[in-house]
Design an enzyme around this catalytic site. Structure first.
Site, mmCIF file in Angstrom:
data_model
loop_
_atom_site.group_PDB
_atom_site.id
_atom_site.type_symbol
_atom_site.label_atom_id
_atom_site.label_comp_id
_atom_site.label_asym_id
_atom_site.label_seq_id
_atom_site.Cartn_x
_atom_site.Cartn_y
_atom_site.Cartn_z
ATOM 1 C CE LYS A 130 -4.392 1.162 0.158
ATOM 2 N NZ LYS A 130 -5.579 0.494 -0.390
ATOM 3 C CG ASP A 170 -7.307 3.466 -0.986
ATOM 4 O OD1 ASP A 170 -7.929 2.400 -0.960
ATOM 5 O OD2 ASP A 170 -7.255 4.224 -0.005
HETATM 6 P P1 NDP Z 1 -12.943 8.035 -2.782
HETATM 7 O O1 NDP Z 1 -11.879 9.025 -2.517
HETATM 8 O O2 NDP Z 1 -13.433 7.859 -4.170
HETATM 9 O O3 NDP Z 1 -14.229 8.313 -1.860
HETATM 10 C C1 NDP Z 1 -14.112 8.342 -0.464
HETATM 11 C C2 NDP Z 1 -15.478 8.719 0.107
HETATM 12 O O4 NDP Z 1 -15.409 8.573 1.521
HETATM 13 C C3 NDP Z 1 -15.868 10.158 -0.159
HETATM 14 O O5 NDP Z 1 -17.267 10.245 -0.201
HETATM 15 C C4 NDP Z 1 -15.320 10.877 1.074
HETATM 16 O O6 NDP Z 1 -15.974 12.101 1.363
HETATM 17 C C5 NDP Z 1 -15.589 9.856 2.147
HETATM 18 N N1 NDP Z 1 -14.612 9.975 3.239
HETATM 19 C C6 NDP Z 1 -13.260 9.960 3.135
HETATM 20 N N2 NDP Z 1 -12.685 10.119 4.344
HETATM 21 C C7 NDP Z 1 -13.712 10.208 5.215
HETATM 22 C C8 NDP Z 1 -13.800 10.373 6.621
HETATM 23 N N3 NDP Z 1 -12.687 10.478 7.373
HETATM 24 N N4 NDP Z 1 -15.038 10.429 7.193
HETATM 25 C C9 NDP Z 1 -16.151 10.317 6.444
HETATM 26 N N5 NDP Z 1 -16.146 10.168 5.112
HETATM 27 C C10 NDP Z 1 -14.949 10.110 4.509
HETATM 28 O O7 NDP Z 1 -12.369 6.639 -2.204
HETATM 29 P P2 NDP Z 1 -12.809 5.159 -2.558
HETATM 30 O O8 NDP Z 1 -14.265 5.121 -2.820
HETATM 31 O O9 NDP Z 1 -11.852 4.625 -3.566
HETATM 32 O O10 NDP Z 1 -12.459 4.393 -1.182
HETATM 33 C C11 NDP Z 1 -13.411 4.261 -0.124
HETATM 34 C C12 NDP Z 1 -12.994 3.123 0.805
HETATM 35 O O11 NDP Z 1 -12.906 1.901 0.036
HETATM 36 C C13 NDP Z 1 -11.620 3.266 1.467
HETATM 37 O O12 NDP Z 1 -11.654 2.645 2.736
HETATM 38 C C14 NDP Z 1 -10.706 2.469 0.541
HETATM 39 O O13 NDP Z 1 -9.512 2.026 1.188
HETATM 40 C C15 NDP Z 1 -11.633 1.308 0.211
HETATM 41 N N6 NDP Z 1 -11.256 0.558 -0.987
HETATM 42 C C16 NDP Z 1 -11.183 1.176 -2.205
HETATM 43 C C17 NDP Z 1 -10.864 0.446 -3.320
HETATM 44 C C18 NDP Z 1 -10.887 1.035 -4.687
HETATM 45 O O14 NDP Z 1 -10.819 0.266 -5.646
HETATM 46 N N7 NDP Z 1 -11.026 2.344 -4.846
HETATM 47 C C19 NDP Z 1 -10.493 -0.991 -3.229
HETATM 48 C C20 NDP Z 1 -10.701 -1.556 -1.911
HETATM 49 C C21 NDP Z 1 -11.050 -0.788 -0.843
HETATM 50 P P3 NDP Z 1 -15.405 13.526 0.824
HETATM 51 O O15 NDP Z 1 -15.918 13.640 -0.584
HETATM 52 O O16 NDP Z 1 -15.964 14.516 1.764
HETATM 53 O O17 NDP Z 1 -13.899 13.415 0.891
#
Ligand code: NDP
Length: 451
Positions: A130, A170
């Protein structure tokens, strides 16, 4: 766990804590795994003699570096970049890159550790890693993001390669950032090779990579329900987040007849009792990815209510999909979900449920609960398929990739059932995922001898 095993767990964790002070997220992730693995290896002396679990908790290496870039006003900015190469026993290091101000060594080590088990569960030849930086992409211009990505890759390129370490996206890293990083890598090394996944289709990307994590979380839920002759159709679904994972999770749920009533961002959540439609979701995707707006704008467009500073777990639902970030479901949230009759929880995000919440859910035995390392394995699975397509110099159709994805998630589910089913028939998906993921990596490490 008997008292002897509890003592072994305490001794083991004391050692991990001594070596990793001030890293709560990493310790949390290791503890969650060790709780299942220590009883499992109690009657398997080879794993203990060869210190397999101890070796798995120590990253192969941690690379940390300075990232210097210039903002639009000509000011010099300094960030810290990382790549954690956790374990490559079963394949090249593989795992995403996160750009978020909360990124630090502990967060990335927890993610890299989880990734080892997740990648093993997919059945594909991928080790775990990571990376990321404490860079906040919010309110940065397109050019600033490009300059940051280029500066980040100018150091990272020394440590990655198609057969050594293949990063992906991510939080804060989507197709746009992957494009900038891939372009910089190609410029530096002078080779076009599959060193990053999540690329756009025009230059070696795979169909369904963007959708894969969210779709996979829904497929995992579908498998868990099917095991009990139940389906998603007509179920009320609560989703957190509004990024890549959340939006494609919602899209698949709507496609399968689920009623998605919430989405959120880091400021709050929206509740739409009518349910989201494909059109409403498309609007959210544009709001978040193109306009970089806030989720609260949804209620001005479509109605419903906005809940500032809150998470959606108090909304009565049948199925819950945390898809935002770590530790977003507390023990109180878990109790509320159970009291409201929630039947399934599939973790799109990594480690979204606190240890206390996991205990509450395990004690209830009514809620089917898939851990992130199983439920969000769809993303890295299609990344693995992107690597295969790059090696073959081929691009598969949407139907072909989706078929592979479904097959892989079914395999993940079945391994959880195989290793997580108790004598009373209850399936502990956390235990099943931890043991199945451990077994394959451990077997490879044993085969290599002591190193
Ligand atoms: P994005 O950056 O596309 O979206 C993240 C979302 O989560 C946004 O809506 C963001 O809100 C919100 N968010 C981020 N930090 C916080 C926080 N501290 N409190 C509340 N809301 C929060 O990321 P992904 O969708 O890619 O990733 C989301 C999760 O999925 C993570 O845990 C990631 O590790 C996991 N994941 C992702 C993969 C992928 O393929 N992308 C694969 C496997 C797991 P805002 O718009 O306000 O920032």
């Amino acid at each position: 766990m008997n008292s002897h095993q509890a003592d072994d767990l305490a001794t083991f964790m004391a050692g991990v804590e001594r070596r990793n002070p001030g890293e709560p997220e990493f310790l949390q992730a290791v503890h969650e795994v060790a709780m299942d693995i220590i009883p499992y290896i109690a009657d398997k002396p080879i794993f203990q003699e060869l210190k397999i679990l101890e070796r798995m908790t120590e990253p192969d290496r941690i690379v940390s570096f300075r990232v210097v870039w210039e903002d639009d006003r000509g000011e010099i900015r300094v960030n810290r970049g990382f790549r954690i190469q956790q374990n490559n026993a079963i394949g090249p290091y593989k795992g995403g890159i996160r750009f978020h101000p909360s990124v630090n060594q502990s967060v990335l080590k927890f993610l890299a550790f989880e990734q080892v088990f997740k990648n093993s569960l997919t059945g594909l030849p991928m080790g775990g890693g990571k990376g990321g930086a404490d860079f906040n992409p919010k309110e940065k211009s397109e050019r600033e993001i490009m300059r940051f990505c280029q500066a980040f890759m100018t150091e990272l390129y020394k440590h990655i390669g198609p057969d050594t370490d293949v990063p992906a996206g991510d939080i804060g890293v989507g197709a746009r950032e992957v494009g900038y990083m891939f372009g910089q890598y190609k410029r530096i090394v002078g080779r076009f090779e599959g060193v990053l996944t999540g690329k756009a289709l025009e230059f070696g990307g795979s169909r369904i990579r963007s959708e894969a994590t969210g779709y996979g979380a829904v497929y995992m839920m579908e498998e868990m329900l099917a095991h009990h002759q139940e389906t998603i159709e007509g179920r009320i679904c609560v989703v957190s987040g509004s990024g890549n994972v959340a939006t494609y999770c919602a899209e698949k749920l709507i496609g399968m007849g689920g009623k998605v009533v919430t989405m959120s961002d880091s400021s709050g959540f929206i509740y739409d009792p009518e349910g989201l439609t494909h059109d409403k979701l498309q609007w959210i995707m544009e709001l978040k990815s193109k306009r970089r707006g806030r989720i609260e704008e949804y209620v001005r467009e479509f109605g419903g209510t906005y809940h500032e500073g809150e998470r959606p777990w108090g909304v009565p639902c049948d199925l819950a999909f945390p898809c935002a970030t770590q530790n977003e479901i507390t023990a109180d949230d878990a109790r509320t979900l159970i009291d409201n009759g929630c039947r399934g929880l599939s973790e799109g995000a990594n480690m979204p449920t606190t240890p206390e919440a996991i205990r509450v859910i395990q004690a209830s035995k009514t809620l089917l609960h898939a851990p992130g390392k199983a439920a969000n394995a769809g993303g890295v699975s299609v990344s693995g398929l992107e690597m295969s397509q790059n090696s073959l110099r081929l691009q598969w159709t949407r139907a072909e990739v989706d078929q592979h994805l479904r097959r892989i998630i079914r395999g993940v589910h079945d391994q959880c059932v195989e290793f997580g089913t108790a004598a009373d028939g209850h399936i502990d998906y956390f235990k099943g995922a931890n043991i199945a993921g451990f077994n394959k990596v451990a077997a490879a490490m044993i085969a290599y001898g002591v190193m």
